[in-house]
Design a protein around this motif. Structure first.
Motif, PDB file in Angstrom:
ATOM      1  N   GLY A  24     107.078 -30.056 -12.095  1.00 19.26           N
ATOM      2  CA  GLY A  24     105.951 -30.990 -12.037  1.00 19.26           C
ATOM      3  C   GLY A  24     106.054 -31.945 -10.857  1.00 19.26           C
ATOM      4  O   GLY A  24     105.051 -32.240 -10.194  1.00 19.26           O
ATOM      5  N   PHE A  25     107.261 -32.417 -10.587  1.00 19.83           N
ATOM      6  CA  PHE A  25     107.461 -33.326  -9.450  1.00 19.83           C
ATOM      7  C   PHE A  25     107.097 -32.640  -8.136  1.00 19.83           C
ATOM      8  O   PHE A  25     106.327 -33.183  -7.324  1.00 19.83           O
ATOM      9  N   LEU A  26     107.643 -31.443  -7.915  1.00 21.55           N
ATOM     10  CA  LEU A  26     107.400 -30.750  -6.649  1.00 21.55           C
ATOM     11  C   LEU A  26     105.944 -30.335  -6.508  1.00 21.55           C
ATOM     12  O   LEU A  26     105.336 -30.483  -5.430  1.00 21.55           O
ATOM     13  N   ALA A  27     105.349 -29.818  -7.603  1.00 20.95           N
ATOM     14  CA  ALA A  27     103.958 -29.361  -7.538  1.00 20.95           C
ATOM     15  C   ALA A  27     103.018 -30.536  -7.298  1.00 20.95           C
ATOM     16  O   ALA A  27     102.090 -30.446  -6.475  1.00 20.95           O
ATOM     17  N   THR A  28     103.230 -31.646  -8.005  1.00 20.19           N
ATOM     18  CA  THR A  28     102.348 -32.809  -7.849  1.00 20.19           C
ATOM     19  C   THR A  28     102.517 -33.445  -6.477  1.00 20.19           C
ATOM     20  O   THR A  28     101.537 -33.856  -5.840  1.00 20.19           O
ATOM     21  N   ARG A  29     103.735 -33.520  -5.997  1.00 20.28           N
ATOM     22  CA  ARG A  29     103.971 -34.116  -4.672  1.00 20.28           C
ATOM     23  C   ARG A  29     103.287 -33.288  -3.593  1.00 20.28           C
ATOM     24  O   ARG A  29     102.634 -33.839  -2.700  1.00 20.28           O
ATOM     25  N   TRP A  30     103.429 -31.967  -3.692  1.00 16.90           N
ATOM     26  CA  TRP A  30     102.778 -31.103  -2.701  1.00 16.90           C
ATOM     27  C   TRP A  30     101.266 -31.229  -2.771  1.00 16.90           C
ATOM     28  O   TRP A  30     100.587 -31.368  -1.737  1.00 16.90           O
ATOM     29  N   ALA A  31     100.716 -31.207  -3.987  1.00 13.92           N
ATOM     30  CA  ALA A  31      99.266 -31.290  -4.143  1.00 13.92           C
ATOM     31  C   ALA A  31      98.742 -32.651  -3.690  1.00 13.92           C
ATOM     32  O   ALA A  31      97.699 -32.732  -3.026  1.00 13.92           O
TER      33      ALA A  31
END
Length: 298
Positions: free
Chosen positions: A282-289
């Motif tokens: 969730g951290f990586l996906a949200t940061r990228w998005a």
């Protein structure tokens, strides 16, 4: 102005920020998808571990013994069985051979002929179970039986063991692939939810930029909120999955159909890593998005 946008993001660095909707479909979508994927991940992990144990058990059980089948006319069968027993007892790397009695032969034939078939009236070959060790020479014993005991055939279970172990190993690979796909699907769902939240707050983000907020600071608010949602949802899903596995009947109660699906001993600690991994996803996906969307929102 600095104090203004800090107040919008949340005091003392924020815990998700006031610009991130605390409720609504994005929150529900993130919680539900994280929980559902964690629930499925528990079963995929259990499948991978159970099939690994199954492959090891099949390989060990079938590799630990061989079977000698003695076929002969009724008048000569006892004599050939005794000759085969003599050969087996003098073979290096083997244990004590055991001639299977009629009741065990009846159990072996029961799936095909039923429980009432008179096995003693059938021309059933004699079966000898022979435990073997690491230094056992199967080919040498096979040639010796052919020469000294006509009608004796050695079966080292290779034809049975190889496809069974191969099938179990492929199921284990399938479980690992399922875990990877579950993680990818979770990342996709969280990314979509984060983009939806960012798009819904596009006007607010523009205003915050005008009063001095940086993209990284705005993205941090979304990352914190969605990471926490992913962790909470996956923790609930993991707990539900572990409870579901715990109440499954064991293999003996299920007639062996479940093949021991579940966790054993310290394996029960492995699902506890799922919420941590879900939070990282969730951290990586949200940061990228967030960073990508904020670069587009100008």
């Amino acid at each position: 102005m600095g104090s203004l946008w800090q107040g919008l993001l949340g005091e003392k660095g924020g815990t998700g920020g006031r610009i991130v909707p605390p409720t609504g479909f994005t929150a529900q979508l993130t919680l539900f998808s994280a929980g559902a994927m964690a629930f499925l991940a528990v079963f995929a992990l259990a499948l991978a571990l159970a099939t690994g144990r199954l492959a090891d058990r099949w390989s060990a059980e079938l590799a630990g013994s061989v079977t000698v089948r003695v076929s002969a006319p009724v008048a000569e069968q006892e004599q050939r069985v005794q000759a085969a027993m003599t050969v087996l007892q003098s073979t290096p790397g083997t244990g004590q051979p055991r001639l299977l009695p009629q009741d065990e032969l009846a159990l072996l034939l029961e799936p095909w002929f039923g429980p009432d078939m008179p096995v003693d009236a059938l021309p059933v070959p004699a079966l000898i179970d022979l435990p073997v060790e690491g230094g056992f020479d199967a080919e040498g014993l096979r040639l010796r039986l052919e020469a000294e005991v006509p009608g004796a055939v050695l079966d080292d279970h290779t034809e049975w063991r190889r496809p069974l172990v191969s099938a179990a190993n492929r199921l284990r690979v399938l479980g690992v692939v399922s875990l990877i796909l579950i993680g990818a699907a979770s990342a996709a769902m969280i990314t979509l939810a984060a983009k939806a939240a960012l798009a819904a707050n596009g006007q607010v983000i523009r205003v915050m930029r005008l009063i001095g907020a940086r993209d990284l600071t705005i993205a941090t608010a979304f990352v914190q909120r969605f990471t926490r949602r992913a962790a909470v949802g996956s923790a609930i899903g993991t707990a539900a999955g572990m409870i579901a596995l715990a109440i499954l009947p064991d293999a003996s109660a299920a007639g062996g159909f479940l093949t021991g699906l579940g966790f054993r001993g310290w394996d029960w600690l492995m699902p506890l890593a799922i919420p941590v991994i879900a939070a990282a996803v969730g951290f990586l996906a949200t940061r990228w998005a967030a960073l990508k969307m904020l670069g587009a929102v100008r």
